[in-house]
Scaffold this motif. Structure first.
Motif, short mmCIF file in Angstrom:
data_model
loop_
_atom_site.label_atom_id
_atom_site.label_comp_id
_atom_site.label_asym_id
_atom_site.label_seq_id
_atom_site.Cartn_x
_atom_site.Cartn_y
_atom_site.Cartn_z
N LEU A 107 -3.63 2.51 -6.31
CA LEU A 107 -2.74 3.23 -5.38
C LEU A 107 -1.50 3.70 -6.13
N LYS A 108 -0.99 2.81 -6.99
CA LYS A 108 0.21 3.12 -7.75
C LYS A 108 -0.01 4.32 -8.67
N ALA A 158 -1.42 -2.22 3.68
CA ALA A 158 -0.49 -1.42 2.89
C ALA A 158 -0.60 0.05 3.31
N VAL A 159 -1.84 0.54 3.41
CA VAL A 159 -2.06 1.94 3.76
C VAL A 159 -1.58 2.20 5.19
N LEU A 206 -8.13 4.87 5.95
CA LEU A 206 -8.93 4.86 4.72
C LEU A 206 -10.29 5.52 4.95
N SER A 225 -8.14 -6.28 -3.84
CA SER A 225 -6.85 -5.77 -3.40
C SER A 225 -5.90 -5.58 -4.58
N LEU A 240 -6.62 6.17 -5.81
CA LEU A 240 -7.53 5.53 -4.84
C LEU A 240 -7.90 6.50 -3.74
N VAL A 267 4.24 3.82 -1.85
CA VAL A 267 3.03 3.32 -2.49
C VAL A 267 3.19 1.83 -2.79
N ALA A 268 2.18 1.04 -2.45
CA ALA A 268 2.22 -0.40 -2.74
C ALA A 268 2.22 -0.60 -4.24
N ASP A 309 -6.92 -2.38 -6.12
CA ASP A 309 -6.53 -1.28 -5.23
C ASP A 309 -5.06 -0.93 -5.38
N ILE A 310 -4.21 -1.98 -5.43
CA ILE A 310 -2.76 -1.76 -5.54
C ILE A 310 -2.46 -1.02 -6.84
N ILE A 354 -5.53 -6.44 2.54
CA ILE A 354 -4.24 -6.14 1.91
C ILE A 354 -4.08 -4.63 1.74
N THR A 355 -5.11 -4.00 1.20
CA THR A 355 -5.06 -2.56 1.03
C THR A 355 -4.93 -1.88 2.39
N THR A 399 -11.72 -10.73 -2.37
CA THR A 399 -10.61 -10.10 -1.64
C THR A 399 -9.40 -9.96 -2.55
#
Lengths: 315, 315
Positions: free
Chosen positions: B310-311, A90-91, A257, B303, B315, A120-121, B306-307, A86-87, B299
């Protein structure tokens, strides 16, 4: 000598790989079937990548892995970054589509939605227990209808009155589909109905309660199916973009990444010729009997995992 | 019910299955029995074997936690004079427990009828005005203890329970003020505190430097009042505590994870409601079942975190 970054995405159905430079330019890419053998597929993938790769001018300095076999393959290739898909998606997607607001992804056994704000997610959802409406469902229905999964889009495009197919659950969808065929609905209409069912299922399950804003990017294996793309456009009332490299987005994200990460380890294509094997062992030290995966390079144990506690640690 | 008005027994042992409401009442139960000079015998931590044994006897349609509970009961058969299985129906209006807890005692007696094992219960039923204290009084007296003795043991056990609860609440306070990523875990204590089902979640979150806050570790009276902000009509006691916990803590965390054991009836309603109502905070719906390997859960957890990172650009 310029720096390059390798990204590998080992999914349940397909294995994808890219090598990129500092500007995210793709230097080499490959897409093959996993066929239940993630190690073998990765080796084949690497030899395909090696053929296109300019070894004289570039050097791979970091490697990222993603997908459901990310850990296993990450061990084998000596990855500097192991990240969930997922990451990685998104990236990867936000790097190439900074303006994207919604990423739809339907793979072989998973489906996801990622919502993006300002590149950004910010939110995501994934199918929970059930694999209804994923690539596996489409393949099995194509088989039942006696056509190749690649032909679904073509058939669906010819339909003028898509048949209503119950979309809540794969099992019901399948019995409904058989019923509709027996009632005399044309195949094209039933196939278009299946595409609509996949979309309805996705929007009702994974996409439930999410605000889907345009621009929308659609990826994963199912995005190659024009019937499903058309059904999404109709359901959402906006254009749905499918990138020609959409199937590589996870691998691209993993490579990006790896580039952004701190780890650096030169990658050597020699792993293609190394014998790896995996052994599963029941720990047996307590009633959990954890399944421990031991990865060997030749006779040497290089990594092990699967234990819930220290008793099962392998050194 | 316990109708055998035995003479007050010497050296009595009572088996306590370490599943379901054990995680809510462990202090109260242990202290009460010890206060009467009864030796509690514990079934031991949940393991895969416990789950498999339980799944073998319990009805298929029940939740993962109920199956685990039956495994714990089975592990105690023949190891104690009585196995203690309480019946908790309701604490009053809009304060119901899941039907599972209404049926548990009758179910255990019937499932293990052929073993000759004796069971012990207490019955809390607000609808008929039977409070917890009255239920304990009946339990103690049925074993041959005097009303005074039982009252004293209950009062002391209740005091110890309250002290332990205050400590638990106090231990969470500094976590709410901690820096870094904070996630609110909302789920039944018998899911989150279970060493086989819930612990891997908290362990994994810790391994990726996340501070986990518990929605159920909250001032319960305040939470019941606060819960009406999210649902004025929810009738399940524990769900209302969780709703209140979410309402009270949501501004102090970066995201919320709803952890549910498949197929939980109350969660199916309440988590659906939360998915629709909690729009302004990242939310993950994590459904656990007997099949799910750790990989799928990891997972989803990785994720999700991570989201969030990221926000925050971290990250």
């Amino acid at each position: 000598m310029k720096q390059a970054y390798l990204g590998i995405d080992v999914g349940s159905i397909s294995t994808k790989g890219v090598i990129i430079d500092d500007d995210n330019k793709i230097l080499s890419s490959a897409y093959i079937w996993t066929e239940g053998d993630p190690i073998g597929a990765s080796k084949r993938l690497l030899s395909l990548l090696e053929k296109q790769f300019d070894k004289k001018n570039y050097r791979i300095v970091a490697t990222g892995t993603t997908g459901s076999a990310r850990k296993l393959v990450g061990t084998i290739v000596g990855a500097t970054m192991v990240k969930n898909e997922i990451t990685a998606h998104a990236v990867g997607t936000t790097t190439f589509y900074p303006e994207v607001r919604t990423i739809l992804e339907i793979g072989g056994q998973d489906s996801k939605i990622i919502l993006v704000e300002n590149g950004v997610a910010v939110d995501y959802a994934m199918n929970t227990l059930c694999a209804a409406g994923t690539g596996a469902f489409l393949s099995s229905q194509a088989k039942r209808l006696g056509i190749e999964v690649e032909e679904i889009g073509e058939y669906a495009a010819r339909s003028e009155h898509p048949t209503q197919i119950a979309a809540r659950c794969t099992v019901f969808a399948e019995s409904d589909l058989v019923h509709k065929l027996q009632m005399g609905h044309p195949r094209e209409d039933v196939i278009a109905g299946v595409c609509n069912a996949v979309v309805a299922n996705y929007l009702n399950n994974v996409g439930k309660g999410k605000k889907i804003l345009s621009p929308v990017v659609f990826q994963g294996g199912v995005s190659k199916n024009s019937g499903v793309v058309a059904a999404f456009e109709k359901a959402l009332g906006c254009k749905v973009t499918v990138d020609e490299n959409g199937h590589l987005m996870g691998a691209l994200g993993a490579a990006i990444l790896a580039r952004k990460g701190k780890g650096r380890r030169p990658f050597d294509f020699a792993v293609e010729d190394t014998e790896f094997h995996v052994r599963e062992a029941g720990c047996g030290r307590c009633p959990n009997n954890c399944e421990i995966i031991c990865v060997y390079s030749g006779d040497k144990l290089i990594d092990a995992w699967g234990n819930r506690c220290e008793r099962g640690a392998v050194h | 019910m316990i109708l055998m008005r035995d003479r007050r027994p010497e050296g009595l042992t009572v088996g306590i299955p370490q599943g379901l409401l054990y995680h809510r009442y462990s202090v109260l139960w242990s202290a009460f029995f010890k206060g009467l000079g009864i030796t509690p015998v514990y079934s031991g931590p949940t393991s895969r074997k416990v789950l498999e044994e339980g799944a073998g006897v319990e009805v298929d349609e029940t939740c993962l936690s109920a199956k685990i509970y039956m495994g714990h009961v089975k592990a105690l058969i023949g190891r104690c004079d009585y196995i203690f299985v309480p019946r908790v129906d309701t604490f009053g209006h809009f304060r119901d427990m899941c039907v599972r807890f209404q049926a548990l005692y009758d179910q255990c007696r019937n499932l293990f009828r052929s073993t000759g094992q004796k069971f012990l219960t207490y019955n809390v039923d607000g609808e008929f005005g039977i409070t917890e204290e009255m239920a304990f009084l009946e339990l103690g007296q049925s074993l041959g203890f005097s009303k005074g003795e039982v009252k004293k043991a209950y009062a002391a056990a209740k005091k110890e329970e309250q002290r332990a609860w205050r400590e638990k609440l106090k231990a969470q306070e500094p976590l709410l003020k901690a820096g870094g990523t904070k996630i609110l875990l909302s789920g039944h204590s018998y899911v989150l505190d279970d060493p086989y089902v819930g612990k891997p979640i908290t362990d994994f979150l810790r391994s990726i430097d996340v501070t986990a806050i518990r929605a159920d570790v909250v001032n319960r009276e305040l939470a019941l009042k606060k819960s009406v902000e999210l649902s004025p009509t929810c009738k399940w006691e524990v769900s209302r505590e969780l709703l209140g916990g979410i309402a009270l803590y949501r501004d102090q965390v970066d995201g919320i994870i709803l952890v549910s054991a498949f197929p939980c009836g109350p969660d199916a309603m309440v988590n659906e409601l939360l998915t629709r109502k909690l729009k302004d905070i990242p939310l993950l719906n994590l459904v656990l079942d007997a099949q799910s390997g750790a990989a799928g859960v990891e997972t989803r957890l990785e994720s999700f975190v991570d989201i969030i990172r990221l926000k925050k650009g971290a990250l």
